[in-house]
Design a protein around this motif. Structure first.
Motif, PDB file in Angstrom:
ATOM      1  N   ASN A  61     -30.662  -0.418  42.780  1.00 50.69           N
ATOM      2  CA  ASN A  61     -31.153  -0.983  41.528  1.00 50.69           C
ATOM      3  C   ASN A  61     -32.663  -0.815  41.517  1.00 50.69           C
ATOM      4  O   ASN A  61     -33.338  -1.172  42.485  1.00 50.69           O
ATOM      5  N   ALA A  75     -29.833   2.121  37.786  1.00 47.86           N
ATOM      6  CA  ALA A  75     -28.911   1.693  38.831  1.00 47.86           C
ATOM      7  C   ALA A  75     -27.741   2.667  38.855  1.00 47.86           C
ATOM      8  O   ALA A  75     -27.463   3.328  37.865  1.00 47.86           O
ATOM      9  N   CYS A  77     -24.623   1.686  39.473  1.00 51.87           N
ATOM     10  CA  CYS A  77     -23.377   0.940  39.362  1.00 51.87           C
ATOM     11  C   CYS A  77     -22.526   1.538  38.241  1.00 51.87           C
ATOM     12  O   CYS A  77     -23.059   2.129  37.319  1.00 51.87           O
ATOM     13  N   ASN A  79     -20.668   0.138  35.800  1.00 49.37           N
ATOM     14  CA  ASN A  79     -20.631  -0.455  34.446  1.00 49.37           C
ATOM     15  C   ASN A  79     -21.990  -0.467  33.729  1.00 49.37           C
ATOM     16  O   ASN A  79     -22.044  -0.622  32.521  1.00 49.37           O
ATOM     17  N   ASP A  81     -24.072  -2.700  33.405  1.00 47.35           N
ATOM     18  CA  ASP A  81     -24.357  -3.958  32.710  1.00 47.35           C
ATOM     19  C   ASP A  81     -25.799  -4.412  32.931  1.00 47.35           C
ATOM     20  O   ASP A  81     -26.454  -4.919  32.025  1.00 47.35           O
ATOM     21  N   CYS A  82     -26.267  -4.241  34.160  1.00 49.97           N
ATOM     22  CA  CYS A  82     -27.614  -4.698  34.504  1.00 49.97           C
ATOM     23  C   CYS A  82     -28.674  -3.909  33.746  1.00 49.97           C
ATOM     24  O   CYS A  82     -29.675  -4.462  33.297  1.00 49.97           O
ATOM     25  N   CYS A  97     -25.999  -7.770  38.587  1.00 50.99           N
ATOM     26  CA  CYS A  97     -25.258  -6.538  38.776  1.00 50.99           C
ATOM     27  C   CYS A  97     -24.122  -6.862  39.744  1.00 50.99           C
ATOM     28  O   CYS A  97     -24.327  -6.906  40.957  1.00 50.99           O
TER      29      CYS A  97
END
Ligand SMILES: [Zn+2]
Length: 118
Positions: A61, A75, A77, A79, A81-82, A97
Motif C-alpha cells: 500500500n 495498492a 489488493c 478490490n 477499496d482502499c 484495506c
C-alpha cells in the motif's frame, strides 16, 4: 459606508480570521496512524506532505499525505477499496484495506497519545 466603519470591519476580520482558522483546524486530524494486522506501524504527522510505502506479505500500500489529508494512492489488493476511498482528513476517519490487513486512521493532536501507548 463611513471610513471608521471600514476600519472596524477590517479589525473584525483581523480578529476573527485566526479564530475561524483555529476552529476549522480543530475538526482536522493531526496524525495518520498506520496499522498493519492491528499493530501500529507508524504515526505520520499530517502537517508535512509526503509519500510512504508499506510492503508486507499481504501486498503493498502506498499512501500520500497532502494538505493535511491522507489517501492510499496505490495498492496491489484485488478490490482496490482502499484506493477508491480517496482522501480522508477528519478525526476518526479511516481507510481500511481488508486483503492487506492495512489501516490508516486520522487522529487529532489531543488523543494521539493514547494510540501510541496502545
Ligand atoms: Zn486495498
Amino acid at each position: 459606508m463611513k471610513k471608521h466603519d471600514i476600519i472596524l470591519l477590517v479589525v473584525i476580520i483581523i480578529v476573527l480570521l485566526p479564530i475561524a482558522i483555529i476552529l476549522l483546524n480543530l475538526g482536522k486530524g493531526g496524525y495518520a496512524i498506520v496499522k498493519i494486522n492491528g499493530r501500529v506501524m507508524k504515526t505520520i504527522s499530517l502537517n508535512k506532505d509526503g509519500l510512504y510505502a508499506y510492503v508486507t506479505d499481504y501486498g503493498y500500500n502506498k499512501i500520500e499525505v497532502k494538505d493535511g489529508k491522507v489517501r492510499v494512492f496505490e495498492a496491489d489488493c484485488p478490490n482496490q477499496d482502499c484506493v477508491n476511498k480517496g482522501y480522508i482528513e477528519r478525526n476518526g476517519e479511516s481507510i481500511i484495506c481488508l486483503p492487506h490487513k492495512f489501516e490508516v486512521t486520522i487522529k487529532s493532536k489531543d488523543d494521539d497519545y493514547d494510540v501510541i501507548v496502545q
